[in-house]
Design a protein around this motif. Structure first.
Motif, PDB file in Angstrom:
ATOM      1  N   ALA A   1       0.860  -1.192   0.000  1.00  0.00           N
ATOM      2  CA  ALA A   1       0.000   0.000   0.000  1.00  0.00           C
ATOM      3  C   ALA A   1       0.890   1.233   0.000  1.00  0.00           C
ATOM      4  CB  ALA A   1      -0.895  -0.009   1.236  1.00  0.00           C
ATOM      5  N   ILE A   2       0.721   2.084  -0.997  1.00  0.00           N
ATOM      6  CA  ILE A   2       1.568   3.279  -1.050  1.00  0.00           C
ATOM      7  C   ILE A   2       0.715   4.540  -1.127  1.00  0.00           C
ATOM      8  CG2 ILE A   2       3.509   2.047  -2.088  1.00  0.00           C
ATOM      9  CD1 ILE A   2       2.824   3.222  -4.744  1.00  0.00           C
ATOM     10  N   LYS A   3       1.238   5.589  -0.538  1.00  0.00           N
ATOM     11  CA  LYS A   3       0.501   6.855  -0.509  1.00  0.00           C
ATOM     12  C   LYS A   3       1.334   7.963  -1.153  1.00  0.00           C
ATOM     13  CE  LYS A   3      -2.119   9.893   2.523  1.00  0.00           C
ATOM     14  NZ  LYS A   3      -2.408  10.331   3.884  1.00  0.00           N
TER      15      LYS A   3
ATOM     16  N   ASN B   1       5.315   8.280  -0.177  1.00  0.00           N
ATOM     17  CA  ASN B   1       5.623   8.349   1.251  1.00  0.00           C
ATOM     18  C   ASN B   1       6.916   7.560   1.530  1.00  0.00           C
ATOM     19  OD1 ASN B   1       5.083   8.778   4.045  1.00  0.00           O
ATOM     20  ND2 ASN B   1       4.278   6.688   4.161  1.00  0.00           N
TER      21      ASN B   1
ATOM     22  N   ASP C   1       6.771   4.051   2.586  1.00  0.00           N
ATOM     23  CA  ASP C   1       6.199   3.151   1.572  1.00  0.00           C
ATOM     24  C   ASP C   1       7.263   2.733   0.565  1.00  0.00           C
ATOM     25  OD1 ASP C   1       4.101   3.957   3.051  1.00  0.00           O
ATOM     26  OD2 ASP C   1       3.034   4.990   1.444  1.00  0.00           O
TER      27      ASP C   1
ATOM     28  N   CYS D   1      -4.786   4.677  -3.102  1.00  0.00           N
ATOM     29  CA  CYS D   1      -6.147   5.193  -3.126  1.00  0.00           C
ATOM     30  C   CYS D   1      -6.035   6.712  -3.139  1.00  0.00           C
ATOM     31  CB  CYS D   1      -6.921   4.774  -1.885  1.00  0.00           C
ATOM     32  SG  CYS D   1      -6.719   3.044  -1.444  1.00  0.00           S
TER      33      CYS D   1
ATOM     34  N   VAL E   1      -9.195   4.102   3.861  1.00  0.00           N
ATOM     35  CA  VAL E   1      -8.118   3.453   3.087  1.00  0.00           C
ATOM     36  C   VAL E   1      -8.043   1.971   3.468  1.00  0.00           C
ATOM     37  CG1 VAL E   1      -5.646   3.423   2.572  1.00  0.00           C
ATOM     38  CG2 VAL E   1      -6.800   5.603   2.925  1.00  0.00           C
TER      39      VAL E   1
ATOM     40  N   PHE F   1       2.681  -2.205   4.489  1.00  0.00           N
ATOM     41  CA  PHE F   1       2.330  -0.788   4.586  1.00  0.00           C
ATOM     42  C   PHE F   1       3.576  -0.046   5.065  1.00  0.00           C
ATOM     43  CE2 PHE F   1      -2.383  -0.605   4.504  1.00  0.00           C
ATOM     44  CZ  PHE F   1      -2.681  -1.961   4.587  1.00  0.00           C
ATOM     45  N   GLY F   2       3.567   1.275   4.922  1.00  0.00           N
ATOM     46  CA  GLY F   2       4.559   2.074   5.627  1.00  0.00           C
ATOM     47  C   GLY F   2       4.080   2.197   7.065  1.00  0.00           C
TER      48      GLY F   2
ATOM     49  N   GLN G   1       3.894   4.826   8.825  1.00  0.00           N
ATOM     50  CA  GLN G   1       2.996   5.985   8.880  1.00  0.00           C
ATOM     51  C   GLN G   1       3.212   6.858   7.661  1.00  0.00           C
ATOM     52  OE1 GLN G   1       4.740   7.449  12.575  1.00  0.00           O
ATOM     53  NE2 GLN G   1       4.664   9.499  11.754  1.00  0.00           N
ATOM     54  N   ALA G   2       2.171   7.627   7.353  1.00  0.00           N
ATOM     55  CA  ALA G   2       2.271   8.566   6.238  1.00  0.00           C
ATOM     56  C   ALA G   2       2.788   9.879   6.812  1.00  0.00           C
ATOM     57  CB  ALA G   2       0.904   8.745   5.597  1.00  0.00           C
TER      58      ALA G   2
ATOM     59  N   ASP H   1      -0.235  12.905   7.307  1.00  0.00           N
ATOM     60  CA  ASP H   1      -1.185  12.918   8.436  1.00  0.00           C
ATOM     61  C   ASP H   1      -0.577  12.313   9.715  1.00  0.00           C
ATOM     62  OD1 ASP H   1      -1.257  10.188   8.034  1.00  0.00           O
ATOM     63  OD2 ASP H   1      -3.252  10.165   7.156  1.00  0.00           O
TER      64      ASP H   1
ATOM     65  N   ALA I   1      -0.716   9.511  10.883  1.00  0.00           N
ATOM     66  CA  ALA I   1      -1.767   8.806  11.627  1.00  0.00           C
ATOM     67  C   ALA I   1      -1.254   7.505  12.250  1.00  0.00           C
ATOM     68  CB  ALA I   1      -2.951   8.521  10.713  1.00  0.00           C
ATOM     69  N   ASN I   2      -0.448   6.748  11.499  1.00  0.00           N
ATOM     70  CA  ASN I   2       0.048   5.454  11.979  1.00  0.00           C
ATOM     71  C   ASN I   2      -1.136   4.563  12.369  1.00  0.00           C
ATOM     72  OD1 ASN I   2       1.375   3.341  13.235  1.00  0.00           O
ATOM     73  ND2 ASN I   2       1.999   4.516  15.017  1.00  0.00           N
ATOM     74  N   GLN I   3      -2.102   4.440  11.459  1.00  0.00           N
ATOM     75  CA  GLN I   3      -3.327   3.690  11.766  1.00  0.00           C
ATOM     76  C   GLN I   3      -3.718   2.690  10.675  1.00  0.00           C
ATOM     77  OE1 GLN I   3      -6.383   6.632  12.242  1.00  0.00           O
ATOM     78  NE2 GLN I   3      -5.487   7.479  14.089  1.00  0.00           N
ATOM     79  N   THR I   4      -3.366   3.009   9.421  1.00  0.00           N
ATOM     80  CA  THR I   4      -3.990   2.281   8.308  1.00  0.00           C
ATOM     81  C   THR I   4      -3.645   0.787   8.309  1.00  0.00           C
ATOM     82  OG1 THR I   4      -3.771   4.345   7.102  1.00  0.00           O
ATOM     83  CG2 THR I   4      -4.459   2.438   5.834  1.00  0.00           C
TER      84      THR I   4
END
Ligand code: AMP
Length: 249
Positions: free
Chosen positions: A6-8, A36, A39, A63, A97, A115-116, A118-119, A122, A124-127
């Motif tokens: 997953a990349i942002k 990111n 990522d 996304c 996401v 995943f990374g 965190q992005a 944001d 967030a460190n959640q996705t």
């Protein structure tokens, strides 16, 4: 095994971001955007799995807006086999996401999703964590080493007090930390090759996912500017200032 990364697309880490005067968010006009950084590390790890003969296919998924195709092309220039863009103009929050990546994973049936951690926009460190929960899969976050041992994955995690080693069954989720690897650079011939690799487009509606935001941003402000420092003549003067001006001792 199939691996999804997953990349942002985020504001490049070198850019000094500016807050919109009305406090609605960060000004993105004419700002350099990049993948990111965490990522990139996740993509690199997936590619190393492929080069080691563990992964059979690496799929980059993002996304967001149609321009995110650029970021996916970069992932394919790095070595991803194909890419998927879930296109939407809605500003996506981590839960949305995670649901979209779940819908993609339900179709693709990967054994491992990177995943990374965190992005960097944001923070967030959640996705990754939300995705693991939605799938009911084990997760290892903040990974600094990932090794496949038999049918299991051993992951070294960076935690406050040092390092922790986890073992988990596949399918699983790993989020990449800074020291996991050093990503490779994109070469010009590979940029050309990446143009021919398949990039599939889909939408949240086609995947049956409601991406409406659950949280509202009320205000975004710049951090306060630091006032200039002063030189003191000696330790006595310093203690005097700390005691009576700063009132910290
Ligand atoms: P966050 O939870 O926002 O800090 O993001 C953590 C990780 O989730 C990122 O490093 C990406 O791997 C993934 N991610 C976040 N947003 C997106 C997105 N819009 N598209 C694809 N992956 C994403």
């Amino acid at each position: 095994m199939k691996v999804i990364v997953a990349i942002k697309r985020v504001v490049d880490f070198n850019v000094k971001v500016r807050v919109n005067p009305n406090g609605s968010g960060v000004n993105l006009a004419n700002v350099k955007m990049s993948m990111n950084p965490f990522d990139e590390i996740a993509v690199e790890e997936a590619l190393r799995f492929k080069e080691a003969g563990i992964a059979t296919e690496v799929i980059a998924v993002t996304c967001g807006l149609a321009v995110c195709q650029e970021t996916l092309r970069t992932a394919m220039a790095l070595g991803a086999d194909r890419a998927i863009l879930v296109e939407t103009a809605v500003e996506l929050q981590p839960l949305a996401v995670a649901k979209l990546i779940k819908a993609v994973a339900d179709k693709e049936q990967p054994q491992l999703v990177f995943f990374g951690k965190q992005a960097i926009d944001d923070d967030a460190n959640q996705t990754g964590q939300m995705f693991a929960a939605l799938m009911g899969w084990p997760q290892a976050t903040f990974a600094s080493k990932v090794v496949k041992v038999g049918e299991k994955l051993q992951v070294m995690r960076e935690i406050d007090g040092g390092l922790e080693m986890l073992e988990m069954k596949l399918p699983a989720v790993v989020t990449a930390d800074l020291r996991l690897n050093e990503p490779r650079y994109v070469t010009l011939p590979n940029i050309m090759k990446a143009k021919k690799k398949p990039l599939e487009m889909m939408t949240p509606a086609v995947l049956g996912v409601d991406v409406a935001p659950r949280l509202a941003t009320l205000n975004v402000i710049e951090p306060p500017t630091r006032s200039a420092g002063v030189m003191v003549a000696n330790v006595k003067a310093l203690i005097e200032k700390l005691k009576n001006e700063a009132k910290v001792i």
